[in-house]
Design an enzyme around this catalytic site. Structure first.
Site, PDB file in Angstrom:
ATOM      1  CG  HIS A 462      -1.728   1.234   1.389  1.00 23.11           C
ATOM      2  ND1 HIS A 462      -3.038   1.327   0.972  1.00 23.11           N
ATOM      3  CD2 HIS A 462      -1.421   2.458   1.911  1.00 23.11           C
ATOM      4  CE1 HIS A 462      -3.497   2.542   1.230  1.00 23.11           C
ATOM      5  NE2 HIS A 462      -2.532   3.247   1.796  1.00 23.11           N
ATOM      6  CD  GLU A 463       1.690   3.776   3.665  1.00 26.16           C
ATOM      7  OE1 GLU A 463       2.010   4.823   3.066  1.00 26.16           O
ATOM      8  OE2 GLU A 463       0.638   3.654   4.310  1.00 26.16           O
ATOM      9  CG  HIS A 466       0.631   6.528  -0.605  1.00 25.78           C
ATOM     10  ND1 HIS A 466      -0.422   7.244  -1.121  1.00 25.78           N
ATOM     11  CD2 HIS A 466       0.160   5.911   0.515  1.00 25.78           C
ATOM     12  CE1 HIS A 466      -1.491   7.067  -0.362  1.00 25.78           C
ATOM     13  NE2 HIS A 466      -1.171   6.252   0.634  1.00 25.78           N
ATOM     14  CG  HIS A 469       0.512   9.189  -6.968  1.00 23.56           C
ATOM     15  ND1 HIS A 469      -0.615   9.553  -6.267  1.00 23.56           N
ATOM     16  CD2 HIS A 469       0.405   9.849  -8.154  1.00 23.56           C
ATOM     17  CE1 HIS A 469      -1.360  10.357  -6.991  1.00 23.56           C
ATOM     18  NE2 HIS A 469      -0.765  10.556  -8.142  1.00 23.56           N
TER      19      HIS A 469
END
Length: 674
Positions: A462-463, A466, A469
């Site tokens: 999940h992290e 980020h 991105h």
């Protein structure tokens, strides 16, 4: 005083020279950075020439480079490797930074210049990212209060300064009380059910504090990952009660009065800005648009989620032979998981060694989808010896940026997991991104492998979403770099990246025994796949309870906020009114340790996770329909969504990617809410 922040870093990718940064450097750099930006902004605001895009908006984007350099480093340290001295500096500079920000955003001369450019944007021929920069800057200044009269601006500035101090205090209290609330165990038989790696980590945590035995430190969220394994019900209860009591124990770290003051000031500020409540201010600048849209989504999910959770509790109580309480839920769930899917979490851990998960899972998927390559750079240093630095390049070996990973928990690190930039990508500034992922994995004793639980694997993916991105986005202006998007969209790319955790090709590549290299047994792999949707009543309800609690606090008018004096009573009533007061399922974050909303920038925005998940679930179905771990699919996702950062309206970007608006059906199916 000369500081390492005075000039751009000479290191590769402008990585901050962490080895050269000393405690005494921060405050002088902050002071100099604020003074420098004030002078730069004054030159723009006082410019006698007519306002243009270049002499106003672009010029504004160029300001504050020194302040940005020191801020990026300081707030990385204060969240991940803090000390009491750093906390003291943060308490000093936070209100100064708030006042500095207000002096810029509330400057009437600057606001008029921005408005003039907005009014002539068509004549200037502004399009794309340039036009969005004008529109976003004008909207943000308007919502910040730039249109208020002098008295209103004076009060607004005072509120913002006090809030900056209060949110810093909330975070510091939470860190200290979480550390103080760690559960000390002196009898090894109480740890029955934990594997050797977990025991090693607990022993190391105790030794670090000069204690005998074992110390169970607490994560940011309610509960603890080891509750799934511990067979001693008394110890499970001690851990859960310690977690739930944080910030409300009546000691010097009690957050109740801090919280109430934050809520009252936010409500007063909303009234000053002409809004009925703080949630209305926040959502006015998000993709949701207003609190009614948020309430519509949350309330549509709540009845089925709560009903599923009640049913799940009944099943778990029958499984273990007693009424399941909050401290029993994870333990009973693991027993049930083993019975239904042969998916024993403790049996999985030997196959989830952290370095293999990182290289053969996280990096492997990123390479297959986006062509990214990761090479560790031991010659480059982070802010702590545990921080690892990786250089990221593309398929043509062109530089992309740096990725830093800080995996382990420590007393100076706040709870939870997050990504933050330390250098923002910007074509205007000629910079490439440097991003950090922080987790809070218990560190084993020297020489022992770091074995993850499934939740920690999912958190890492999940992290890293980020981080992708931040690494892939290519924008002209710093304002739109990486994850600088609307807050209720920011979780979308990270949630999409979670799909690769159990994707067969990825899972088979990383899920191998840390000693033998043997692949995870088929029954465990099958259990992972077949258990999708398992325990979703609990997971959805605990999340919705926190999101609805966040909304309840921030939909209070000023008069109603002033009338609230009892945090626990308000919380109980809010959960009951929303229909999520489910026995044995406390909110994922209770008010006094809800860092997301009272110190982490997600105030009235915690709903954004499930708001983004509507887009995420729809996108996962798109990937499945387009080959899954496929380079062409990854290229489209990177180009149309990750690559634009905040330079394009996110809903327009999604619509271009998907060919239509998102549909809620995939989310309902995923969470068993149909």
């Amino acid at each position: 005083m000369t500081t390492p922040f005075d000039e751009p870093s000479p290191l590769p990718y402008a990585l901050p020279p962490f080895d050269d940064v000393r405690l005494e450097h921060h405050r002088p750099a902050f002071d100099a950075g604020m003074a420098e930006q004030r002078a730069e902004v004054e030159a723009i605001a006082a410019n006698p020439e007519p306002a243009t895009f270049d002499n106003t908006l672009v010029a504004l984007e160029r300001t504050g480079q020194l302040l940005s350099r020191v801020s990026m480093v300081f707030f990385t340290l204060s969240s991940a490797d803090s000390t009491p001295e750093l906390h003291d500096i943060e308490a000093e500079v936070s209100p100064l930074l708030a006042a500095h920000h207000d002096a810029i955003t509330l400057d009437s001369r600057l606001y008029e210049r921005v408005r003039a450019v907005r009014d002539t944007a068509a004549a200037e021929g502004l399009t794309g990212e340039d036009l969005r920069l004008v529109e976003r800057t004008h909207t943000e200044m308007t919502l910040a209060g730039a249109g208020l009269d002098d008295a209103g601006k004076e009060r607004l500035t005072a509120i913002n300064q006090e809030l900056s101090t209060l949110t810093t205090t909330f975070e510091r209290n939470l860190l200290e009380d979480t550390n103080d609330s760690a559960v000390h165990v002196t009898a090894e038989d109480e740890l029955a059910g934990l594997d050797d790696g977990a025991k090693s980590a607990a022993a190391g945590a105790a030794a670090d504090r000069g204690l005998d035995g074992w110390l169970i430190t607490l994560p940011l969220y309610t509960g603890h990952p080891w509750l799934a394994s511990l067979t001693d019900r008394g110890l499970r209860e001690r851990i859960m009660r310690a977690s739930l009591a944080r910030g409300r124990r009546g000691n010097e770290h009690d957050n109740r009065e801090v919280l109430l003051r934050i809520v009252r000031l936010r409500a007063e500020r909303a009234e000053l800005l002409g809004f009925p409540d703080h949630a209305s201010v926040v959502t006015a600048d998000e993709t949701a648009g207003d609190p009614a849209a948020v309430a519509g989504l949350l309330s549509s999910l709540t009845p089925a989620a709560a009903r599923n959770a009640e049913d799940e509790r009944a099943v778990r109580s029958r499984t273990v032979g007693f009424d399941v309480e909050s401290w029993d839920w994870a333990y009973a769930t693991e027993i049930l998981r083993g019975e239904q899917f042969a998916a024993d979490s403790s049996a999985m851990r030997p196959y989830l060694e952290a370095d293999r998960v990182l290289h053969d899972g996280v990096f492997f998927a990123a390479n297959a989808l986006y062509g990214l390559k990761f090479a560790e750079r031991p010659d480059l240093h982070g802010y702590n010896d545990d921080v690892r630095v990786f250089e990221v390049t593309d398929e043509q070996d062109a530089p992309v940026g740096l990725y830093l990973l800080d995996l382990y928990t420590r007393d100076g690190k706040r709870g939870g997991a997050w990504m933050n930039p330390v250098v923002e990508q910007s074509a205007l500034m000629g910079t490439l991104p440097v991003v950090v992922n922080n987790l809070n994995v218990a560190k084993p004793a020297a020489g022992s492998p770091t074995l993850l639980i499934q939740d920690e694997v999912e958190t890492l993916f999940h992290e890293f979403g980020h981080a992708l991105h931040g690494l892939i986005a290519r924008t002209t202006y710093p304002r739109f770099s990486g994850t600088n998007v609307e807050r209720d969209f920011v979780e979308f790319p990270s949630q999409v990246n979670e799909m690769w955790v159990s994707w067969p090709e990825v899972l088979a590549n990383y899920a191998k025994h840390h000693e033998t290299g043997e692949p995870m047994p088929p029954e465990l792999v099958l259990g992972l796949s077949d258990s999708a949707g398992f325990n979703e009543g609990f997971g959805t309800t605990e999340y919705l309870a926190a999101a609805l609690l966040d909304q309840a606090w921030h939909r209070l008018s000023k008069a109603k906020a002033d009338a609230v004096t009892d945090v626990e009573a308000f919380e109980r009533q809010a959960l009951a009114d929303a229909g999520v007061d489910v026995a044995a399922v406390p909110p994922r974050y209770s008010s006094t340790y809800f860092a997301h909303t009272f110190s982490g920038g997600y105030d009235a925005g915690y709903y954004g996770y499930i708001w983004s998940e509507v887009l995420d679930a729809d996108t996962v179905e798109w990937f499945r329909d387009h080959g899954g771990l496929d380079r062409a699919a990854g290229r489209r996702f990177a180009t149309l969504l990750l690559g634009v950062g905040g330079s394009k309206d996110p809903i327009e970007a999604f619509r271009e990617f998907r060919g239509r608006d998102a549909e809620v059906g995939p989310l309902l199916r995923r969470r068993g809410l149909e």
